[in-house]
Design an enzyme around this catalytic site. Sequence first.
Site, PDB file in Angstrom:
ATOM      1  N   GLY A  45      -8.941   4.876   4.574  1.00  0.00           N
ATOM      2  CA  GLY A  45      -8.718   3.667   5.016  1.00  0.00           C
ATOM      3  C   GLY A  45      -7.196   4.186   5.256  1.00  0.00           C
ATOM      4  O   GLY A  45      -6.854   5.332   5.290  1.00  0.00           O
ATOM      5  N   GLN A  50       2.197   2.608   5.964  1.00  0.00           N
ATOM      6  CA  GLN A  50       2.266   4.484   6.626  1.00  0.00           C
ATOM      7  C   GLN A  50       1.862   4.251   8.224  1.00  0.00           C
ATOM      8  O   GLN A  50       1.730   5.271   8.081  1.00  0.00           O
ATOM      9  CB  GLN A  50       0.455   5.183   6.184  1.00  0.00           C
ATOM     10  CG  GLN A  50      -0.025   4.948   4.879  1.00  0.00           C
ATOM     11  CD  GLN A  50      -1.554   5.188   4.634  1.00  0.00           C
ATOM     12  OE1 GLN A  50      -2.166   4.976   4.625  1.00  0.00           O
ATOM     13  NE2 GLN A  50      -1.354   6.721   4.068  1.00  0.00           N
ATOM     14  N   CYS A  88      -4.399  11.722   0.348  1.00  0.00           N
ATOM     15  CA  CYS A  88      -3.910  10.766   1.481  1.00  0.00           C
ATOM     16  C   CYS A  88      -3.857  11.143   3.034  1.00  0.00           C
ATOM     17  O   CYS A  88      -2.590  12.134   2.642  1.00  0.00           O
ATOM     18  CB  CYS A  88      -2.791   9.939   0.293  1.00  0.00           C
ATOM     19  SG  CYS A  88      -1.494   8.938   0.968  1.00  0.00           S
ATOM     20  N   LEU A  89      -3.609  10.222   4.139  1.00  0.00           N
ATOM     21  CA  LEU A  89      -2.952  11.192   5.386  1.00  0.00           C
ATOM     22  C   LEU A  89      -1.391  10.546   5.112  1.00  0.00           C
ATOM     23  O   LEU A  89      -1.251  11.822   5.623  1.00  0.00           O
ATOM     24  CB  LEU A  89      -3.350   9.580   6.376  1.00  0.00           C
ATOM     25  CG  LEU A  89      -5.028   9.305   6.985  1.00  0.00           C
ATOM     26  CD1 LEU A  89      -4.849   8.500   7.694  1.00  0.00           C
ATOM     27  CD2 LEU A  89      -5.612  11.042   6.894  1.00  0.00           C
ATOM     28  N   HIS A 130      -6.610   2.303  -3.780  1.00  0.00           N
ATOM     29  CA  HIS A 130      -5.797   2.869  -3.544  1.00  0.00           C
ATOM     30  C   HIS A 130      -4.699   2.362  -1.942  1.00  0.00           C
ATOM     31  O   HIS A 130      -3.680   2.306  -2.049  1.00  0.00           O
ATOM     32  CB  HIS A 130      -6.892   4.285  -2.549  1.00  0.00           C
ATOM     33  CG  HIS A 130      -5.816   4.962  -1.719  1.00  0.00           C
ATOM     34  ND1 HIS A 130      -5.048   6.121  -2.368  1.00  0.00           N
ATOM     35  CD2 HIS A 130      -5.220   5.601  -0.963  1.00  0.00           C
ATOM     36  CE1 HIS A 130      -4.557   7.069  -1.840  1.00  0.00           C
ATOM     37  NE2 HIS A 130      -4.520   6.286  -0.413  1.00  0.00           N
ATOM     38  N   GLU A 131      -5.584   1.903  -0.923  1.00  0.00           N
ATOM     39  CA  GLU A 131      -4.779   0.782   0.057  1.00  0.00           C
ATOM     40  C   GLU A 131      -3.597  -0.090  -0.422  1.00  0.00           C
ATOM     41  O   GLU A 131      -2.795  -0.170   0.088  1.00  0.00           O
ATOM     42  CB  GLU A 131      -5.990   0.523   1.371  1.00  0.00           C
ATOM     43  CG  GLU A 131      -6.793   1.741   2.176  1.00  0.00           C
ATOM     44  CD  GLU A 131      -5.987   2.533   2.383  1.00  0.00           C
ATOM     45  OE1 GLU A 131      -4.449   2.846   2.542  1.00  0.00           O
ATOM     46  OE2 GLU A 131      -6.035   3.541   1.857  1.00  0.00           O
ATOM     47  N   HIS A 134      -0.964   1.161  -1.679  1.00  0.00           N
ATOM     48  CA  HIS A 134       0.055   1.406  -1.255  1.00  0.00           C
ATOM     49  C   HIS A 134       0.917  -0.110  -0.106  1.00  0.00           C
ATOM     50  O   HIS A 134       2.088   0.793  -0.253  1.00  0.00           O
ATOM     51  CB  HIS A 134      -0.850   1.910   0.072  1.00  0.00           C
ATOM     52  CG  HIS A 134      -1.029   2.704   0.755  1.00  0.00           C
ATOM     53  ND1 HIS A 134       0.231   4.602   0.469  1.00  0.00           N
ATOM     54  CD2 HIS A 134      -1.931   4.523   0.642  1.00  0.00           C
ATOM     55  CE1 HIS A 134      -0.690   5.684   0.535  1.00  0.00           C
ATOM     56  NE2 HIS A 134      -1.691   5.012   0.492  1.00  0.00           N
TER      57      HIS A 134
HETATM   58 CO    CO Z   1      -3.173   6.335   1.158  1.00  0.00          CO
END
Ligand code: CO
Length: 166
Positions: A45, A50, A88-89, A130-131, A134
Amino acid sequence: MLEIIKYPRLILRTKVKKVKNILNAEVQKFIGELIKTMVAADGLGLAANQVDKNLRMLAINHKDGPKVFINPVIYWKSWKKNEAEEGCLSFPGVYGLVWRSKKIRLFYRDGQNRLRHLAADELLARVLQHETDHLNGVLFIDKATKYTRGENQVKDWQNQATNENI
Ligand code: CO
């Protein structure tokens, strides 16, 4: 391809704004770019902040193909939770254990501005939690009970951020 913003950049701590005009050409173009960037990075995701965009939008690498969720609102979370490893990216090399609700229900808009409802469980429920975190400036390191990899990297970033503020 869009650049993926790494911690501790401030946009990752920003509560991002609702998307007002989903059918706008620029917003439509961004939807495509967000999805492409997530797929190229091999992420489960990716949230708009991000990639340095102040919009309540996220992409998910769904089993039926990549999918965009605009202005998502999780209105119910199960009392039952489970703990699993997340990455996480925006935190390359960092992994930690996080408790999440096993099941969630949410409303969101799709890329055609249609109001949608989804009941999610298992991995999809975890990724969506999680997303959406963010989009509220909340990161998985805030919730990790234990790091499985990369803890020292997080400490280095935090020291670096503190030194910059002084
Ligand atoms: Co993340």
